[in-house]
Design an enzyme around this catalytic site. Structure first.
Site, PDB file in Angstrom:
ATOM      1  N   PRO A 104       0.831  -1.185   0.000  1.00 11.99           N
ATOM      2  CA  PRO A 104       0.000   0.000   0.000  1.00 11.99           C
ATOM      3  C   PRO A 104       0.878   1.252   0.000  1.00 11.99           C
ATOM      4  O   PRO A 104       1.845   1.332   0.745  1.00 11.99           O
ATOM      5  CB  PRO A 104      -0.764  -0.112   1.323  1.00 11.99           C
ATOM      6  CG  PRO A 104      -0.624  -1.512   1.760  1.00 11.99           C
ATOM      7  CD  PRO A 104       0.498  -2.131   1.033  1.00 11.99           C
ATOM      8  N   GLU A 105       0.534   2.197  -0.843  1.00 12.72           N
ATOM      9  CA  GLU A 105       1.226   3.488  -0.849  1.00 12.72           C
ATOM     10  C   GLU A 105       0.332   4.491  -0.129  1.00 12.72           C
ATOM     11  O   GLU A 105      -0.671   4.105   0.467  1.00 12.72           O
ATOM     12  CB  GLU A 105       1.525   3.895  -2.300  1.00 12.72           C
ATOM     13  CG  GLU A 105       2.277   2.802  -3.053  1.00 12.72           C
ATOM     14  CD  GLU A 105       2.601   3.149  -4.499  1.00 12.72           C
ATOM     15  OE1 GLU A 105       2.739   4.339  -4.818  1.00 12.72           O
ATOM     16  OE2 GLU A 105       2.727   2.225  -5.319  1.00 12.72           O
TER      17      GLU A 105
ATOM     18  N   ARG B 115       3.656 -11.956   3.242  1.00  8.88           N
ATOM     19  CA  ARG B 115       5.124 -12.024   3.183  1.00  8.88           C
ATOM     20  C   ARG B 115       5.827 -11.689   4.496  1.00  8.88           C
ATOM     21  O   ARG B 115       7.059 -11.811   4.590  1.00  8.88           O
ATOM     22  CB  ARG B 115       5.618 -11.136   2.048  1.00  8.88           C
ATOM     23  CG  ARG B 115       5.239 -11.721   0.701  1.00  8.88           C
ATOM     24  CD  ARG B 115       5.563 -10.787  -0.439  1.00  8.88           C
ATOM     25  NE  ARG B 115       6.989 -10.737  -0.706  1.00  8.88           N
ATOM     26  CZ  ARG B 115       7.516 -10.051  -1.714  1.00  8.88           C
ATOM     27  NH1 ARG B 115       6.746  -9.348  -2.510  1.00  8.88           N
ATOM     28  NH2 ARG B 115       8.799 -10.050  -1.919  1.00  8.88           N
TER      29      ARG B 115
END
Length: 295
Positions: free
Chosen positions: A2-3, A136
Site C-alpha cells: 500500500p502506498e 510475506r
DNA sequence: AATTGTACCTGTCAGC
DNA sequence: TGCTGACAGGTACAAT
C-alpha cells in the site's frame, strides 16, 4: 505495498470504528511481526484504548489514551488491517457473498478471520476485532516512545496533500544527480509515493523516469509537482489501487486500477499516442512508461 | 553521496 | 503435471 492513498484509505476506515475503544486482548501469531519486546507490547496495549490514528508517509500511527507509547504499523508489501464488527465463529461459511459472471453463478465464501496469514489481532471491549494479515511478513507493528517516534518521523520527507508540499520545497528536493524515479521513491525526500504512483506521476508530467532530476526545466518541475498532487488526490478519492493483496479496512478493493495509464500496462497501447507502453528496470524497480510521450 | 546488490518472506506465473 | 527461475506494491543495510 500500500502506498499513501491506500494507507490513508485504511486510516479513514479505521478511525470511526476503533478510536475510543479499549483493547481487551492481543493475539500474536507471528512474533517476528512485532518489533518490540512481546511482554511490553502486550502490557501496554491490553487495557489501553486508541486515542487517535494518524499517518506519516506509508506509516500508520496509533496514539493511545493511557500511555505515551505510540504504536506504529508498516504494511510493507502485503500487509492488511481488517476490522470486523462482530466476533466470528471459526471455520464457518457465514458471510458468503454471491457473484455472477460469464453466465455462471457461484459463491465465494468470505474467509473467516483469523486466517492463515493473520499475524496479529486485537480484540476490543465491544467484541469487535482488528486483524493484521500479511502474507510475506515484511510488515510490522512497533511500540515506540515519543522520542523514538520523533526520530522516525523526522526522516520522512514532504508529503503530497500536506502544507509542507510547497513548490519551493519540491524544487529543493529535485537537485541531485539521481533519477526522477529514484528521488520520488525516496521516502526521505517525498513521503508516501511508491512504484505505482511514481510511474503514473511521471507519465502525467510527460517526463521519462530515468532523467536526472537536475536536468528538469521549470516547466517540467511544475508539471511533475502538479501531477503528483493530482494523482495522489484522485487515488485517495478512488480508495487506492488493488492489484492483488491490497484491501481497505472492510476488505474492499480500491478502484484506482482502472485509471492507471502505465503501471502494469506493458505492451498495451499508450492512452495518448497508441504506442506500446515500455517496461524496464530503473532504480531497481520495474518501471513503466511511454517512450513517445515521456521525454 | 549515490548506486548496486542482498536480504527479509511467500505466492504466482511463464517457460521448459 | 512438475520443476525452476523471475518477479511482486517496500525498505534497510552492506559493499562499492
Amino acid at each position: 505495498m500500500p502506498e499513501l492513498p491506500e494507507v490513508e484509505t485504511i486510516r479513514r476506515g479505521l478511525l470511526p470504528n476503533i478510536v475510543q475503544k479499549r483493547v481487551v486482548s492481543t493475539t500474536i501469531r507471528a512474533p517476528r511481526s512485532v518489533r518490540s519486546p512481546l511482554a511490553d507490547f502486550t502490557r501496554v496495549l491490553e487495557g489501553n484504548s486508541i486515542k487517535d490514528i494518524q499517518r506519516r508517509g506509508k506509516l500508520l500511527v496509533f496514539h493511545l489514551a493511557e500511555s505515551s507509547m505510540i504504536l506504529v504499523i508498516h504494511l510493507k508489501m502485503t500487509g492488511q488491517l481488517l476490522y470486523k464488527q462482530h466476533p466470528q465463529k471459526g471455520g464457518s461459511e457465514a458471510g458468503s457473498e454471491s457473484l455472477v459472471g460469464g453466465g455462471h453463478s457461484f459463491t465465494v465464501p468470505e474467509p473467516s478471520l483469523p486466517e492463515k496469514y493473520t499475524r496479529i489481532a486485537l480484540t476490543f471491549e465491544d467484541g469487535s476485532s482488528l486483524f493484521f494479515n500479511d502474507i510475506r511478513r515484511f510488515g510490522y507493528w512497533q511500540l515506540v516512545s515519543p522520542a523514538e517516534f520523533e526520530k522516525i518521523e523526522s526522516r520522512y520527507g514532504i508529503e503530497p496533500g500536506n502544507p509542507n508540499f510547497t513548490r519551493e520545497n519540491f524544487v529543493k528536493i529535485m537537485s541531485s544527480q539521481r533519477s526522477v524515479k529514484a528521488v520520488l521513491l525516496d521516502q526521505t525526500k517525498v513521503a508516501g509515493l511508491g512504484n505505482i504512483y511514481v510511474d503514473e506521476a511521471c507519465f502525467r508530467a510527460g517526463i521519462h523516469p530515468s532523467r536526472p532530476v537536475k536536468t528538469l526545466v521549470k516547466r517540467e518541475l511544475d508539471h511533475l509537482y502538479a501531477a503528483i498532487q493530482e494523482i495522489i488526490a484522485t487515488a485517495i478519492q478512488h480508495r487506492g489501487t488493488t492489484f492483488r493483496d491490497y484491501r481497505d479496512s472492510t476488505g474492499e478493493s480500491g478502484n484506482f486500477k482502472q485509471l492507471l495509464n502505465v503501471y502494469a500496462r506493458a505492451g498495451e497501447p499508450c492512452v495518448q499516442c497508441g504506442q506500446p507502453i515500455q517496461k524496464e528496470k530503473h532504480a531497481g524497480r520495474g518501471t513503466h512508461f511511454c517512450a513517445h510521450c515521456q521525454t
